[in-house]
Design a protein around this motif. Sequence first.
Motif, mmCIF file in Angstrom:
data_model
loop_
_atom_site.group_PDB
_atom_site.id
_atom_site.type_symbol
_atom_site.label_atom_id
_atom_site.label_comp_id
_atom_site.label_asym_id
_atom_site.label_seq_id
_atom_site.Cartn_x
_atom_site.Cartn_y
_atom_site.Cartn_z
ATOM 1 N N GLU A 173 16.539 28.300 51.856
ATOM 2 C CA GLU A 173 17.864 28.807 52.199
ATOM 3 C C GLU A 173 18.412 28.068 53.420
ATOM 4 O O GLU A 173 17.657 27.594 54.271
ATOM 5 C CB GLU A 173 17.805 30.311 52.520
ATOM 6 C CG GLU A 173 17.590 31.192 51.307
ATOM 7 C CD GLU A 173 17.590 32.665 51.687
ATOM 8 O OE1 GLU A 173 17.816 32.983 52.874
ATOM 9 O OE2 GLU A 173 17.356 33.498 50.796
ATOM 10 N N LYS A 174 19.726 27.957 53.491
ATOM 11 C CA LYS A 174 20.353 27.273 54.618
ATOM 12 C C LYS A 174 20.075 28.049 55.903
ATOM 13 O O LYS A 174 20.196 29.276 55.956
ATOM 14 C CB LYS A 174 21.858 27.152 54.391
ATOM 15 C CG LYS A 174 22.516 26.136 55.306
ATOM 16 C CD LYS A 174 23.842 25.649 54.765
ATOM 17 C CE LYS A 174 24.394 24.537 55.639
ATOM 18 N NZ LYS A 174 25.655 23.997 55.121
ATOM 19 N N ALA A 175 19.680 27.325 56.947
ATOM 20 C CA ALA A 175 19.306 27.948 58.221
ATOM 21 C C ALA A 175 20.532 28.126 59.105
ATOM 22 O O ALA A 175 21.143 27.143 59.531
ATOM 23 C CB ALA A 175 18.258 27.095 58.922
ATOM 24 N N HIS A 176 20.880 29.371 59.386
ATOM 25 C CA HIS A 176 22.056 29.666 60.210
ATOM 26 C C HIS A 176 21.685 30.251 61.577
ATOM 27 O O HIS A 176 22.485 30.194 62.500
ATOM 28 C CB HIS A 176 22.974 30.662 59.494
ATOM 29 C CG HIS A 176 23.614 30.113 58.257
ATOM 30 N ND1 HIS A 176 24.543 29.099 58.294
ATOM 31 C CD2 HIS A 176 23.446 30.447 56.953
ATOM 32 C CE1 HIS A 176 24.943 28.823 57.060
ATOM 33 N NE2 HIS A 176 24.291 29.620 56.236
ATOM 34 N N SER A 213 12.797 25.409 61.790
ATOM 35 C CA SER A 213 13.678 25.013 60.693
ATOM 36 C C SER A 213 15.005 24.478 61.219
ATOM 37 O O SER A 213 15.546 23.499 60.698
ATOM 38 C CB SER A 213 13.937 26.208 59.768
ATOM 39 O OG SER A 213 12.733 26.714 59.246
ATOM 40 N N ILE A 214 15.540 25.106 62.261
ATOM 41 C CA ILE A 214 16.818 24.674 62.839
ATOM 42 C C ILE A 214 16.707 23.258 63.382
ATOM 43 O O ILE A 214 17.590 22.416 63.184
ATOM 44 C CB ILE A 214 17.252 25.639 63.970
ATOM 45 C CG1 ILE A 214 17.605 27.025 63.395
ATOM 46 C CG2 ILE A 214 18.413 25.058 64.766
ATOM 47 C CD1 ILE A 214 18.893 27.080 62.621
ATOM 48 N N VAL A 215 15.604 22.969 64.063
ATOM 49 C CA VAL A 215 15.429 21.650 64.667
ATOM 50 C C VAL A 215 15.116 20.595 63.614
ATOM 51 O O VAL A 215 15.577 19.462 63.695
ATOM 52 C CB VAL A 215 14.306 21.700 65.737
ATOM 53 C CG1 VAL A 215 13.976 20.305 66.242
ATOM 54 C CG2 VAL A 215 14.727 22.589 66.904
ATOM 55 N N ASN A 216 14.333 20.968 62.596
ATOM 56 C CA ASN A 216 13.910 19.988 61.588
ATOM 57 C C ASN A 216 14.989 19.643 60.571
ATOM 58 O O ASN A 216 14.985 18.568 59.988
ATOM 59 C CB ASN A 216 12.679 20.510 60.839
ATOM 60 C CG ASN A 216 11.394 20.202 61.582
ATOM 61 O OD1 ASN A 216 11.413 19.460 62.551
ATOM 62 N ND2 ASN A 216 10.297 20.770 61.137
ATOM 63 N N GLY A 217 15.902 20.539 60.318
ATOM 64 C CA GLY A 217 16.911 20.259 59.296
ATOM 65 C C GLY A 217 17.808 21.448 59.047
ATOM 66 O O GLY A 217 17.967 22.304 59.898
ATOM 67 N N GLU A 218 18.367 21.514 57.847
ATOM 68 C CA GLU A 218 19.368 22.528 57.557
ATOM 69 C C GLU A 218 18.820 23.738 56.799
ATOM 70 O O GLU A 218 19.540 24.707 56.602
ATOM 71 C CB GLU A 218 20.501 21.904 56.721
ATOM 72 C CG GLU A 218 21.282 20.827 57.468
ATOM 73 C CD GLU A 218 22.485 20.354 56.676
ATOM 74 O OE1 GLU A 218 22.583 20.735 55.491
ATOM 75 O OE2 GLU A 218 23.313 19.641 57.245
ATOM 76 N N HIS A 219 17.567 23.679 56.348
ATOM 77 C CA HIS A 219 17.047 24.754 55.512
ATOM 78 C C HIS A 219 15.757 25.334 56.102
ATOM 79 O O HIS A 219 14.999 24.640 56.778
ATOM 80 C CB HIS A 219 16.785 24.241 54.095
ATOM 81 C CG HIS A 219 18.015 23.727 53.415
ATOM 82 N ND1 HIS A 219 18.415 22.407 53.523
ATOM 83 C CD2 HIS A 219 18.946 24.353 52.658
ATOM 84 C CE1 HIS A 219 19.540 22.246 52.831
ATOM 85 N NE2 HIS A 219 19.880 23.411 52.308
#
Length: 348
Positions: A173-176, A213-219
């Motif tokens: 899922e997209k990380a918000h 997850s936020i630092v590594n990418g979008e998901h």
Amino acid sequence: MKTKILLIEDNPDVRENTAELLELSGYEVDTAQNGKEGVNKAQKNHYDLIICDIMMPELDGYGVLHILSKNPETAHIPFIFLTAKAEKEEIRKGLSLGADDYLTKPFTETDLLNTIELRLKRKQQFAAHANPTAESLNNLYHKAKTLLDIKELSEHKKNKHYGEKQEIFNEGEKAHFVYFINKGKVKITKIDEYGKELILEILYPGDFFGYLSIVNGEHYLENAVALEETELVLIPKQDFLTFLLKDRDLSSSFIKMICRESVEKEKKLLEFAYSPVIERTANTLLKLAEKNPVISFSREELAEMVGTAKESLIRTLSQLKKDNAIEVEGKDIFIKDLQKLKSYASLK
């Protein structure tokens, strides 16, 4: 106990003079004449701070920092680079790799001691970030508001309640948001190729999660589920990233947390694949006992943490109980003999 410093410097005059100055200032000093020797010493001994030259034989300062930042035992140690004036363009590179500060040669006694004192003080101040409380979270936002001058940043925080077994997010899922636990417990899981759930860790009030997850990418890289009635603080992705970019000390603190978390999860997945059930069970019980001496989970949940069938877990717990390593009362487990349980955890 004296503060212990590791000085890694290939120039014998600089090494001896700096070490003497630090010892006269009340520090205990250990020295290394090249990067390879420095890494070996840092991994075998405890140090409160490391000072390291950049240009050295065997292994340069960047290599030293890279190796130590990947090791959970050394990633948290404040790291100061020594650099020649001609190397100023390399300073940014060092800081981006996770160095906490730098000193340009030739440096004065005052510059050296002030930098060390500042880094040791920062270490104490930011130790709370590795296991923050609700009060420290509010302090972070207060500091962010001051540093970033973002209007009404505190209003961006969202508190959300989750019921028992309610999903917080799923892998892919997209990380918000980055999450902070105010109340309750959360499990972080992965699903293996056979569709089996593996519990990577259990998180408690005061823990952050989702930042990897936020630092590594979008998901999101894993799944998160509330184990009981849980209250979370949701920190918007952009606020979190902007905060890190503006505050180098906090950024360094989180980078080290991320390195430590990555290594621990890799180790956990390798344990699932190769370690005996009794070793995985002992490791899981020891880790849970660090948070709470009463280990109170259902046998299904413990089996998922260990990465085995419920029946195998029950047999293993019976063996540990028979050997007087643990005590079992209903679903509650207590460690009876810590050293004996550790001996099972170190099986090869």
